[in-house]
Design a protein around this motif. Structure first.
Motif, PDB file in Angstrom:
ATOM      1  N   LYS A  61       1.998  43.365 -11.809  1.00 43.01           N
ATOM      2  CA  LYS A  61       3.224  43.763 -11.113  1.00 43.01           C
ATOM      3  C   LYS A  61       3.528  42.823  -9.953  1.00 43.01           C
ATOM      4  O   LYS A  61       4.676  42.394  -9.757  1.00 43.01           O
ATOM      5  CB  LYS A  61       3.088  45.196 -10.612  1.00 43.01           C
ATOM      6  CG  LYS A  61       4.336  45.715  -9.907  1.00 43.01           C
ATOM      7  CD  LYS A  61       4.154  47.164  -9.467  1.00 43.01           C
ATOM      8  CE  LYS A  61       5.418  47.677  -8.749  1.00 43.01           C
ATOM      9  NZ  LYS A  61       5.250  49.090  -8.298  1.00 43.01           N
ATOM     10  N   ALA A  62       2.485  42.468  -9.198  1.00 40.16           N
ATOM     11  CA  ALA A  62       2.679  41.573  -8.052  1.00 40.16           C
ATOM     12  C   ALA A  62       3.162  40.197  -8.489  1.00 40.16           C
ATOM     13  O   ALA A  62       3.885  39.516  -7.755  1.00 40.16           O
ATOM     14  CB  ALA A  62       1.377  41.454  -7.262  1.00 40.16           C
ATOM     15  N   ALA A  63       2.759  39.779  -9.704  1.00 42.59           N
ATOM     16  CA  ALA A  63       3.152  38.464 -10.217  1.00 42.59           C
ATOM     17  C   ALA A  63       4.449  38.526 -11.020  1.00 42.59           C
ATOM     18  O   ALA A  63       4.884  37.513 -11.577  1.00 42.59           O
ATOM     19  CB  ALA A  63       2.025  37.895 -11.088  1.00 42.59           C
ATOM     20  N   GLY A  64       5.046  39.722 -11.120  1.00 42.07           N
ATOM     21  CA  GLY A  64       6.279  39.864 -11.883  1.00 42.07           C
ATOM     22  C   GLY A  64       6.066  39.700 -13.371  1.00 42.07           C
ATOM     23  O   GLY A  64       6.939  39.207 -14.083  1.00 42.07           O
ATOM     24  N   GLN A  65       4.913  40.120 -13.866  1.00 41.21           N
ATOM     25  CA  GLN A  65       4.558  39.938 -15.271  1.00 41.21           C
ATOM     26  C   GLN A  65       4.297  41.280 -15.951  1.00 41.21           C
ATOM     27  O   GLN A  65       4.295  42.330 -15.312  1.00 41.21           O
ATOM     28  CB  GLN A  65       3.332  39.027 -15.368  1.00 41.21           C
ATOM     29  CG  GLN A  65       3.549  37.646 -14.769  1.00 41.21           C
ATOM     30  CD  GLN A  65       2.289  36.800 -14.786  1.00 41.21           C
ATOM     31  OE1 GLN A  65       1.253  37.216 -15.265  1.00 41.21           O
ATOM     32  NE2 GLN A  65       2.380  35.601 -14.238  1.00 41.21           N
ATOM     33  N   GLN A 105      -4.247  36.163  -6.336  1.00 39.82           N
ATOM     34  CA  GLN A 105      -3.579  37.425  -6.629  1.00 39.82           C
ATOM     35  C   GLN A 105      -4.563  38.471  -7.130  1.00 39.82           C
ATOM     36  O   GLN A 105      -4.445  39.660  -6.821  1.00 39.82           O
ATOM     37  CB  GLN A 105      -2.469  37.193  -7.658  1.00 39.82           C
ATOM     38  CG  GLN A 105      -1.293  36.394  -7.119  1.00 39.82           C
ATOM     39  CD  GLN A 105      -0.305  36.009  -8.205  1.00 39.82           C
ATOM     40  OE1 GLN A 105      -0.690  35.454  -9.226  1.00 39.82           O
ATOM     41  NE2 GLN A 105       0.967  36.287  -7.982  1.00 39.82           N
TER      42      GLN A 105
END
Length: 522
Positions: free
Chosen positions: A194-198, A46
């Motif tokens: 953001k891509a990892a939902g964190q 990621q």
């Protein structure tokens, strides 16, 4: 730590850490936040994806000239970066600064009662002489790699999108490392989150300076006026190069810098050297003798009292000696036979104030040279200060030394009466600059960053005080908060010079380091 984290073992560990932490993320209100956030760092895949996605924006930012003397250019950089932070969910505002606004950005953490940290970087850069650069323009980034002969060779920028990404590629452009690179690293770190939902484990505030390379003349006033807006538990400065060993580096202070203009006056106007040579003293020669009186052949400043206020304990000297500097490599890289004899080693030398001649001028040279006795000679000095020897202290010592050499100090152009009375006339005019700052090696903020850096390496270089200058003292005195400096770019980045560059391996590693910080509660 080597600068190559692109290996299967680390990738597997990173993926497993995210997978194992997934059940915990749904329970952040009921469990220990430290355990959750430490375990949930996004995977290396990621990070690489976010890094590669950020290169286009990075190149667009580098294409914007950013010399702080041009207000319109600074405004354009500020506007561009404001949009960049807004797209990541930050709230932003521009802080007025005589047409060269600073940028403030803030991102609130979803963690209840989260602490707040302030990140400082700067969006302005050093002036350029385009003809010195080994590329068409310093503002048009070029990707290069060393060939088998060790020479830098331009390569297709599309290589930045290849997988696996070659960490030895470098981006050459003004401000690529100092300091637009770290700004983009932070933005890419938020893209990864953001891509990892964190989200970050603490509230993030960002201050982007617009005149750091000019000494940040207004930042103390601006910081005081916006003290409530900038309030935080600590200040994290993302600037400067990592140690040459390429190990993670943590710096606990920086020398200050102040500029002085030393002018030696000669005749009222330039004179024909044939008609007046051997009769009218030459101010250039007099300036050279005056400057020579300030240092000995070993490079030590001979101005009385210059080093007297700096006292290093045995413990401090031992800590400085443990920094893994390669003395032979330093001599080879700088192209000198021996260093100045100010300190016992490189790190120790940086703990003392310095006196540098950054430029001299008397008359034209080369094709424009004329057979004249110049009417004045000028030397631009920069003094690197320490907390124990600030700019006022060192300037007073220099004034006293100049007078002791038989010089009369005037303010500006001497009057006819002064010319008639005094044989040797000079002026010493202070310029812009700021003083040094240092924080204890065992501070809470320093220990926190140190622990985070150890997650990716079993060795972290801790530097008591680096030689370069930052507006740390102005910020710390205005905001009254602890600080540390976290350098993220390669040591051989040519900052402040031509062919400035950023190593892609450092760019990716910088994103990873910032992610670990953002995911670890303070």
């Amino acid at each position: 730590m080597t600068k190559s984290r692109f290996n299967i073992n680390r990738f597997v560990i990173a993926v497993l850490s995210v997978w194992l932490s997934a059940p915990l993320l749904a329970q952040t209100q009921q469990v220990d936040h430290t355990q959750v956030f430490t375990a949930a760092v996004p995977s290396e895949a990621q990070v690489l994806q976010a890094a590669q996605a950020s290169f286009a924006e990075y190149f667009q930012l580098l294409a914007l000239p950013n010399d702080a003397v041009v207000a319109a250019d600074i405004q354009q950089n500020t506007d561009f970066l404001q949009q960049s932070f807004n797209r990541r969910g930050f709230t932003t505002q521009q802080l007025a600064n005589n047409g060269k606004p600073l940028l403030y950005a803030e991102y609130r953490s979803p963690v209840p009662d989260a602490k707040t940290l302030l990140f400082y970087m700067h969006l302005d850069g050093q002036p350029v002489l385009p003809e010195q650069w080994s590329q068409p323009s310093p503002w048009s980034a070029v990707v290069k790699k060393r060939n088998q002969q060790g020479q830098w060779q331009a390569v297709d920028s599309a290589l930045l999108q290849h997988k696996p990404l070659d960490p030895e590629l470098r981006v050459f452009a003004r401000a690529s490392a100092d300091d637009k690179g770290p700004i983009m690293m932070l933005l890419a770190a938020f893209d990864t989150l953001k891509a990892a939902g964190q989200a970050p484990a603490f509230n993030v505030k960002v201050l982007l300076d617009s005149e750091e390379e000019k000494g940040s003349p207004t930042i103390k006033t601006i910081a005081k006026a916006n003290a409530k807006l900038l309030q935080a538990e600590g200040l994290l400065i993302l600037d400067g190069p990592q140690h040459a060993s390429n190990k993670p580096t943590l710096v606990f202070g920086n020398r200050g810098a102040t500029s002085l203009t030393l002018t030696v006056y000669g005749p009222k106007a330039p004179l024909h050297s044939g008609h007046y040579g051997n009769y009218v003293p030459n101010p250039a020669q007099r300036l050279a003798r005056l400057l020579a009186s300030m240092k000995d052949d070993d490079g030590r400043v001979t101005v009385p009292g210059y080093y007297d206020t700096v006292h290093l304990s045995a413990t401090e000297r031992e800590a400085l000696a443990t920094v893994p500097d390669d003395a032979a490599a330093l001599l080879k890289r700088t192209g000198i036979a021996r260093p100045d004899a100010v300190g016992a080693n490189y790190q120790e030398a940086l703990q003392y104030p310095s006196l540098n001649i950054r430029g001299m001028q008397a008359a034209a040279v080369g094709d424009k040279a004329a057979n004249i006795i110049p009417h004045l000679a000028v030397a631009e000095l920069d003094l690197r200060t320490t907390p124990e020897a600030d700019s006022a202290y060192l300037t007073a010592l220099l004034q006293r030394h100049i007078k002791a050499q038989g010089w009369y100090l005037t303010k500006g152009e001497p009057t006819d009466a002064e010319r008639a009375k005094y044989d040797k006339i000079a002026s010493l005019t202070p310029g812009a600059g700021g003083d040094a700052a240092r924080t204890p090696l065992d501070s809470q903020l320093g220990n926190w960053v140190y622990a985070v850096l150890l997650q990716d390496s079993n060795s972290v270089v801790r530097v008591r005080m680096m030689g370069g200058s930052l507006p740390t003292e102005q910020l710390v005195s205005a905001l009254q908060m602890p600080f540390v400096i976290l350098p993220l770019v390669n040591a051989d980045n040519n900052q402040h010079s031509f062919d400035e560059n950023l190593r892609i391996g450092h760019y990716v590693d910088g994103i990873q380091t910032l992610l670990r910080l953002l995911r670890t509660p303070y």
